[in-house]
Scaffold this motif. Structure first.
Motif, PDB file in Angstrom:
ATOM      1  N   ALA A  41       9.559  26.513  11.230  1.00 47.68           N
ATOM      2  CA  ALA A  41      10.080  25.158  11.433  1.00 47.68           C
ATOM      3  C   ALA A  41       9.913  24.697  12.879  1.00 47.68           C
ATOM      4  O   ALA A  41       9.435  23.583  13.136  1.00 47.68           O
ATOM      5  CB  ALA A  41      11.556  25.103  11.035  1.00 47.68           C
ATOM      6  N   LEU A  42      10.305  25.539  13.839  1.00 47.78           N
ATOM      7  CA  LEU A  42      10.226  25.123  15.243  1.00 47.78           C
ATOM      8  C   LEU A  42       8.782  25.068  15.726  1.00 47.78           C
ATOM      9  O   LEU A  42       8.456  24.249  16.600  1.00 47.78           O
ATOM     10  CB  LEU A  42      11.063  26.065  16.106  1.00 47.78           C
ATOM     11  CG  LEU A  42      12.582  25.969  15.884  1.00 47.78           C
ATOM     12  CD1 LEU A  42      13.318  26.947  16.782  1.00 47.78           C
ATOM     13  CD2 LEU A  42      13.093  24.547  16.109  1.00 47.78           C
ATOM     14  N   ASN A  43       7.924  25.893  15.180  1.00 48.72           N
ATOM     15  CA  ASN A  43       6.497  25.775  15.492  1.00 48.72           C
ATOM     16  C   ASN A  43       6.006  24.375  15.124  1.00 48.72           C
ATOM     17  O   ASN A  43       5.211  23.761  15.858  1.00 48.72           O
ATOM     18  CB  ASN A  43       5.714  26.837  14.719  1.00 48.72           C
ATOM     19  CG  ASN A  43       4.253  26.897  15.120  1.00 48.72           C
ATOM     20  OD1 ASN A  43       3.898  26.806  16.286  1.00 48.72           O
ATOM     21  ND2 ASN A  43       3.379  27.051  14.132  1.00 48.72           N
ATOM     22  N   ARG A  44       6.506  23.857  14.021  1.00 49.94           N
ATOM     23  CA  ARG A  44       6.122  22.515  13.561  1.00 49.94           C
ATOM     24  C   ARG A  44       6.828  21.436  14.379  1.00 49.94           C
ATOM     25  O   ARG A  44       6.199  20.494  14.877  1.00 49.94           O
ATOM     26  CB  ARG A  44       6.477  22.380  12.076  1.00 49.94           C
ATOM     27  CG  ARG A  44       6.130  21.048  11.445  1.00 49.94           C
ATOM     28  CD  ARG A  44       6.702  20.975  10.035  1.00 49.94           C
ATOM     29  NE  ARG A  44       6.302  19.752   9.366  1.00 49.94           N
ATOM     30  CZ  ARG A  44       5.286  19.656   8.514  1.00 49.94           C
ATOM     31  NH1 ARG A  44       4.558  20.726   8.218  1.00 49.94           N
ATOM     32  NH2 ARG A  44       4.987  18.508   7.955  1.00 49.94           N
ATOM     33  N   LEU A  45       8.149  21.572  14.542  1.00 51.01           N
ATOM     34  CA  LEU A  45       8.918  20.531  15.220  1.00 51.01           C
ATOM     35  C   LEU A  45       8.559  20.415  16.695  1.00 51.01           C
ATOM     36  O   LEU A  45       8.562  19.323  17.269  1.00 51.01           O
ATOM     37  CB  LEU A  45      10.417  20.814  15.062  1.00 51.01           C
ATOM     38  CG  LEU A  45      10.985  20.642  13.648  1.00 51.01           C
ATOM     39  CD1 LEU A  45      12.386  21.241  13.553  1.00 51.01           C
ATOM     40  CD2 LEU A  45      11.018  19.168  13.262  1.00 51.01           C
ATOM     41  N   TRP A  46       8.265  21.537  17.321  1.00 51.99           N
ATOM     42  CA  TRP A  46       7.895  21.534  18.729  1.00 51.99           C
ATOM     43  C   TRP A  46       6.400  21.265  18.945  1.00 51.99           C
ATOM     44  O   TRP A  46       5.945  21.188  20.091  1.00 51.99           O
ATOM     45  CB  TRP A  46       8.271  22.861  19.379  1.00 51.99           C
ATOM     46  CG  TRP A  46       9.750  23.006  19.648  1.00 51.99           C
ATOM     47  CD1 TRP A  46      10.658  22.013  19.787  1.00 51.99           C
ATOM     48  CD2 TRP A  46      10.471  24.235  19.840  1.00 51.99           C
ATOM     49  NE1 TRP A  46      11.913  22.526  20.040  1.00 51.99           N
ATOM     50  CE2 TRP A  46      11.828  23.891  20.087  1.00 51.99           C
ATOM     51  CE3 TRP A  46      10.116  25.582  19.826  1.00 51.99           C
ATOM     52  CZ2 TRP A  46      12.818  24.859  20.313  1.00 51.99           C
ATOM     53  CZ3 TRP A  46      11.098  26.541  20.049  1.00 51.99           C
ATOM     54  CH2 TRP A  46      12.428  26.186  20.283  1.00 51.99           C
ATOM     55  N   GLY A  47       5.648  21.148  17.859  1.00 53.59           N
ATOM     56  CA  GLY A  47       4.220  20.852  17.972  1.00 53.59           C
ATOM     57  C   GLY A  47       3.433  21.936  18.681  1.00 53.59           C
ATOM     58  O   GLY A  47       2.490  21.645  19.426  1.00 53.59           O
ATOM     59  N   LEU A  48       3.771  23.203  18.424  1.00 54.69           N
ATOM     60  CA  LEU A  48       3.160  24.305  19.163  1.00 54.69           C
ATOM     61  C   LEU A  48       1.808  24.735  18.591  1.00 54.69           C
ATOM     62  O   LEU A  48       0.970  25.279  19.308  1.00 54.69           O
ATOM     63  CB  LEU A  48       4.111  25.510  19.185  1.00 54.69           C
ATOM     64  CG  LEU A  48       5.504  25.246  19.779  1.00 54.69           C
ATOM     65  CD1 LEU A  48       6.349  26.503  19.730  1.00 54.69           C
ATOM     66  CD2 LEU A  48       5.398  24.725  21.207  1.00 54.69           C
ATOM     67  N   HIS A  49       1.629  24.572  17.282  1.00 55.53           N
ATOM     68  CA  HIS A  49       0.361  24.919  16.613  1.00 55.53           C
ATOM     69  C   HIS A  49      -0.008  26.391  16.802  1.00 55.53           C
ATOM     70  O   HIS A  49      -1.189  26.738  16.932  1.00 55.53           O
ATOM     71  CB  HIS A  49      -0.780  24.024  17.110  1.00 55.53           C
ATOM     72  CG  HIS A  49      -0.476  22.557  17.002  1.00 55.53           C
ATOM     73  ND1 HIS A  49      -0.352  21.911  15.790  1.00 55.53           N
ATOM     74  CD2 HIS A  49      -0.249  21.621  17.973  1.00 55.53           C
ATOM     75  CE1 HIS A  49      -0.076  20.638  16.005  1.00 55.53           C
ATOM     76  NE2 HIS A  49       0.008  20.436  17.314  1.00 55.53           N
ATOM     77  N   ILE A  50       1.001  27.271  16.818  1.00 59.90           N
ATOM     78  CA  ILE A  50       0.735  28.702  16.904  1.00 59.90           C
ATOM     79  C   ILE A  50       0.199  29.177  15.553  1.00 59.90           C
ATOM     80  O   ILE A  50       0.799  28.902  14.513  1.00 59.90           O
ATOM     81  CB  ILE A  50       2.021  29.473  17.268  1.00 59.90           C
ATOM     82  CG1 ILE A  50       2.504  29.053  18.665  1.00 59.90           C
ATOM     83  CG2 ILE A  50       1.794  30.979  17.213  1.00 59.90           C
ATOM     84  CD1 ILE A  50       3.858  29.616  19.039  1.00 59.90           C
ATOM     85  N   PRO A  51      -0.931  29.882  15.521  1.00 64.88           N
ATOM     86  CA  PRO A  51      -1.504  30.329  14.245  1.00 64.88           C
ATOM     87  C   PRO A  51      -0.556  31.280  13.508  1.00 64.88           C
ATOM     88  O   PRO A  51       0.251  31.979  14.125  1.00 64.88           O
ATOM     89  CB  PRO A  51      -2.790  31.056  14.661  1.00 64.88           C
ATOM     90  CG  PRO A  51      -3.089  30.569  16.035  1.00 64.88           C
ATOM     91  CD  PRO A  51      -1.765  30.253  16.670  1.00 64.88           C
ATOM     92  N   VAL A  52      -0.689  31.328  12.190  1.00 64.06           N
ATOM     93  CA  VAL A  52       0.222  32.121  11.375  1.00 64.06           C
ATOM     94  C   VAL A  52       0.144  33.603  11.721  1.00 64.06           C
ATOM     95  O   VAL A  52       1.161  34.303  11.677  1.00 64.06           O
ATOM     96  CB  VAL A  52      -0.032  31.875   9.865  1.00 64.06           C
ATOM     97  CG1 VAL A  52      -1.388  32.434   9.440  1.00 64.06           C
ATOM     98  CG2 VAL A  52       1.084  32.468   9.023  1.00 64.06           C
TER      99      VAL A  52
END
Length: 285
Positions: free
Chosen positions: A113-124
């Motif tokens: 969720a925070l990867n999405r909300l913070w716009g980090l685009h960290i790969p899975v």
């Protein structure tokens, strides 16, 4: 950023074999993870500062030991800098100390969720690595597909076991994972097996190596297994305390749930190979 509501589903260990112990004390496992369409729900509400707050607090668990908070902090460390704060509301349905992966699932949902909300685009793949630092079960929740797991549970091969209906029961106890894995009576040398092309839960080759020890230390679990075993093949999930049994239909599982002994909690859920978290994210994309 907007509010975001996401599921944190339960998992079952359809079997759990302990095949060795590493020099660092961790155990080598072989297990089959499958999700349930039942679990906790997390609501991410933006704040006006950079703090992470969790509501309600978990009884007996400090903020710093809450896996939701730890997941958020690990993500902050990954990227550095100041990031917007969130209040994370946890609708807790999964019991603590139950072997259903509730804490690990909460951590995984927080990472995603925070990867999405913070716009980090960290790969899975990297998210799963961060998750592993929080707990051995976190990567399977991050990746979101039922999986054959080896190592400490982090080496995952996607799998598609049958999606049955299950009755899950929680006896009146909480099992300490540390106690079970540290106990001298635990079986630690099951022979390694190859991944089953078609898993069927009644196959005697597949068991939970923790079950006999848990039953000895927690008689409530033994009694629950005996009761459920009258109706179906009953097993422990993880280190327990929850047990589960397979049923052909939802109605049959609900019928047995209605007859459960007093003091035992339970629910009926459908096994799913694609995590409800992944399904929800796909709907949002």
């Amino acid at each position: 950023m907007p509010h975001l509501t996401l599921p944190a589903p339960a998992k079952l260990n359809l079997f759990l074999h302990i095949v060795g112990r590493r020099p660092d004390g961790y155990h080598e496992l072989q297990t089959l993870f499958q999700f349930l369409d039942y679990g906790d729900e997390l609501i991410f509400e933006p704040r006006g500062d950079d703090q992470i707050r969790i509501e309600p607090a978990l009884p007996g668990v400090s903020l710093e030991n809450n896996l939701i908070w730890k997941a958020a902090e690990q993500l902050r460390k990954e990227v550095g800098g100041t990031l917007p704060g969130y209040t994370i509301h946890c609708d807790k349905r999964l019991p603590m100390g139950g072997g259903l992966g509730g804490g690990s699932s909460n951590a995984a949902t927080t990472l995603v969720a925070l990867n999405r909300l913070w716009g980090l685009h960290i790969p899975v793949d990297r998210l799963a690595e961060i998750g592993l630092s929080l707990g051995a079960d976190v990567p399977v929740f991050v990746r979101g597909h039922a999986a054959w797991a080896e190592g400490v549970g982090e080496r995952l091969t996607p799998s598609s076991p049958p999606e049955h209906w299950y009755l899950v029961l929680k006896p009146e106890c909480e099992v300490s994972t540390a106690l079970i894995f540290g106990h001298e009576g635990l079986t630690r040398h099951s022979p390694r097996i190859k991944i089953a092309p078609a898993f069927e839960g009644d196959d005697p080759r597949y068991r939970n190596d923790c079950q006999s020890l848990v039953c000895k230390l927690y008689p409530e679990v033994a009694r629950a297994l005996d009761w459920l075993g009258q109706f179906t093949s009953a097993k422990l999930t993880g280190t327990g305390a929850c047990i589960f049994g397979r049923f052909p239909t939802e109605s049959e599982a609900l019928e047995i749930l209605a007859r459960k002994p007093s003091g035992i909690k339970g629910f009926v859920a459908k096994a799913v190979n694609l995590s409800p978290l992944t399904v929800r994210l796909n709907e949002l994309n």
